[in-house]
Design an enzyme around this catalytic site. Structure first.
Site, mmCIF file in Angstrom:
data_model
loop_
_atom_site.group_PDB
_atom_site.id
_atom_site.type_symbol
_atom_site.label_atom_id
_atom_site.label_comp_id
_atom_site.label_asym_id
_atom_site.label_seq_id
_atom_site.Cartn_x
_atom_site.Cartn_y
_atom_site.Cartn_z
ATOM 1 C CG ASP A 1 -6.321 -2.186 3.659
ATOM 2 O OD1 ASP A 1 -5.201 -1.979 4.163
ATOM 3 O OD2 ASP A 1 -6.897 -1.374 2.905
ATOM 4 C CG MET B 1 -11.811 -1.974 5.889
ATOM 5 S SD MET B 1 -10.331 -1.666 4.902
ATOM 6 C CE MET B 1 -9.264 -0.817 6.079
ATOM 7 C CG MET C 1 -11.118 3.789 2.603
ATOM 8 S SD MET C 1 -9.508 3.728 3.397
ATOM 9 C CE MET C 1 -8.436 3.803 1.968
ATOM 10 C CG ASP D 1 -5.025 2.771 0.926
ATOM 11 O OD1 ASP D 1 -6.048 2.050 0.950
ATOM 12 O OD2 ASP D 1 -3.895 2.382 1.274
ATOM 13 C CB SER E 1 -0.885 0.002 1.248
ATOM 14 O OG SER E 1 -1.409 1.301 1.445
ATOM 15 C CG HIS F 1 -4.122 -1.412 -1.323
ATOM 16 N ND1 HIS F 1 -5.312 -2.062 -1.589
ATOM 17 C CD2 HIS F 1 -4.385 -0.572 -0.292
ATOM 18 C CE1 HIS F 1 -6.243 -1.635 -0.753
ATOM 19 N NE2 HIS F 1 -5.716 -0.717 0.036
ATOM 20 C CG HIS G 1 -9.335 0.609 -0.038
ATOM 21 N ND1 HIS G 1 -8.684 0.476 1.180
ATOM 22 C CD2 HIS G 1 -10.662 0.583 0.243
ATOM 23 C CE1 HIS G 1 -9.588 0.385 2.145
ATOM 24 N NE2 HIS G 1 -10.788 0.451 1.617
ATOM 25 C CG MET H 1 -8.130 7.700 2.741
ATOM 26 S SD MET H 1 -7.349 7.682 4.364
ATOM 27 C CE MET H 1 -6.396 6.159 4.270
HETATM 28 C C1 DX5 Z 1 -5.974 2.419 5.750
HETATM 29 C C2 DX5 Z 1 -5.668 1.873 4.380
HETATM 30 C C3 DX5 Z 1 -4.607 0.834 4.303
HETATM 31 C C4 DX5 Z 1 -3.294 1.194 4.925
HETATM 32 C C5 DX5 Z 1 -2.874 0.001 5.733
HETATM 33 O O1 DX5 Z 1 -7.280 2.820 5.882
HETATM 34 O O2 DX5 Z 1 -6.815 1.337 3.734
HETATM 35 O O3 DX5 Z 1 -4.432 0.333 2.988
HETATM 36 O O4 DX5 Z 1 -2.271 1.510 4.020
HETATM 37 O O5 DX5 Z 1 -1.768 0.326 6.478
HETATM 38 P P1 DX5 Z 1 -0.969 -0.687 7.372
HETATM 39 O O6 DX5 Z 1 -0.547 -1.844 6.503
HETATM 40 O O7 DX5 Z 1 0.170 0.136 7.861
HETATM 41 O O8 DX5 Z 1 -1.893 -1.131 8.467
HETATM 42 ZN ZN ZN Z 2 -6.480 0.263 1.775
#
Ligand code: DX5
Ligand code: ZN
Length: 224
Positions: free
Chosen positions: A179, A145, A76, A40, A13, A38, A74, A42
């Protein structure tokens, strides 16, 4: 994407990567064997932070594709139905939205597939596994999650193992992705619980040596 998802994989990620040298960081994990990155997204609403969007995706997609890899997006975000097409356009190979973010998960999975992407649905720790039961056959991946989303570097919730046991029988052919809090210690028990795709951020990019960290987690996960 379907072909890449056929085998168990660790998905670095880039949320935890050094954004000032993103291309180099991606190259490092690809050289170490990673094939699915991956990504992310947000929006500051569905989760408090704001991260990256289609412009940054467009900046790494060619690099990943040229290496025979794929980008797993992903979302969010609220109103994912208004945004997903832009990510497909920017080079996403799979797009996962949150079940909590839309009343029209079935329609959205259809629409994502129509754009040629793998379609995924994610559930937060507080969302019951039954939220995905009616989506069997429509989702290519189900993202469980294992932390509350928003930040990397959190500890995996212990309740995740029990949840995965209840989730697995509901997903049909879809691949189960986790994740949050994945590292060299949690990867093996997660693999034993039936997880197929392992997202890891801080355990890879938060170390001084992302390539070795990737290799160690992949070995623990039984992934290629
Ligand atoms: C958090 C993200 C993850 C994040 C995970 O909401 O969706 O993808 O990068 O981070 P780690 O692997 O550090 O828990
Ligand atoms: Zn993620």
């Amino acid at each position: 994407m379907q072909q890449l998802m056929a085998e168990p994989r660790v998905l670095p990620s880039i949320l935890s990567a050094d954004m000032g040298k993103l291309g180099a960081q991606v190259e490092e994990v690809i050289d170490a064997g990673a094939r699915i990155i991956h990504f992310d997204v947000m929006d500051g609403h569905f989760v408090p932070p704001i991260t990256i969007g289609p412009l940054v995706l467009g900046g790494i997609a060619d690099q990943v594709h040229d290496a025979g890899g794929a980008v797993d997006v992903h979302l969010m975000i609220e109103n994912p139905e208004q945004q997903f097409a832009e990510f497909a356009e920017a080079g996403a190979d799979s797009i996962t939205f949150h079940a909590e973010a839309t009343p029209h998960a079935n329609r959205l999975l259809h629409s994502i597939r129509e754009l040629g992407c793998g379609a995924g649905v994610a559930i937060n720790p507080a969302t019951p596994v039954e939220a995905v039961a009616e989506l069997r056959g429509y989702a290519d991946l189900v993202l469980c999650m294992t932390i509350n989303p928003g930040w990397g570097g959190q500890k995996l919730l212990e309740s995740s193992y029990d949840k995965l046991e209840r989730l697995l029988p509901l997903v049909g052919e879809a691949r189960v992705e986790v994740d949050g809090g994945v590292d060299k210690n949690t990867a093996a028990p997660l693999a034993a619980a039936g997880v197929h795709l392992f997202v890891a951020g801080s355990a890879i990019f938060g170390t001084g040596d992302p390539a070795s960290a990737y290799a160690e987690i992949a070995a623990a996960a039984g992934a290629s």
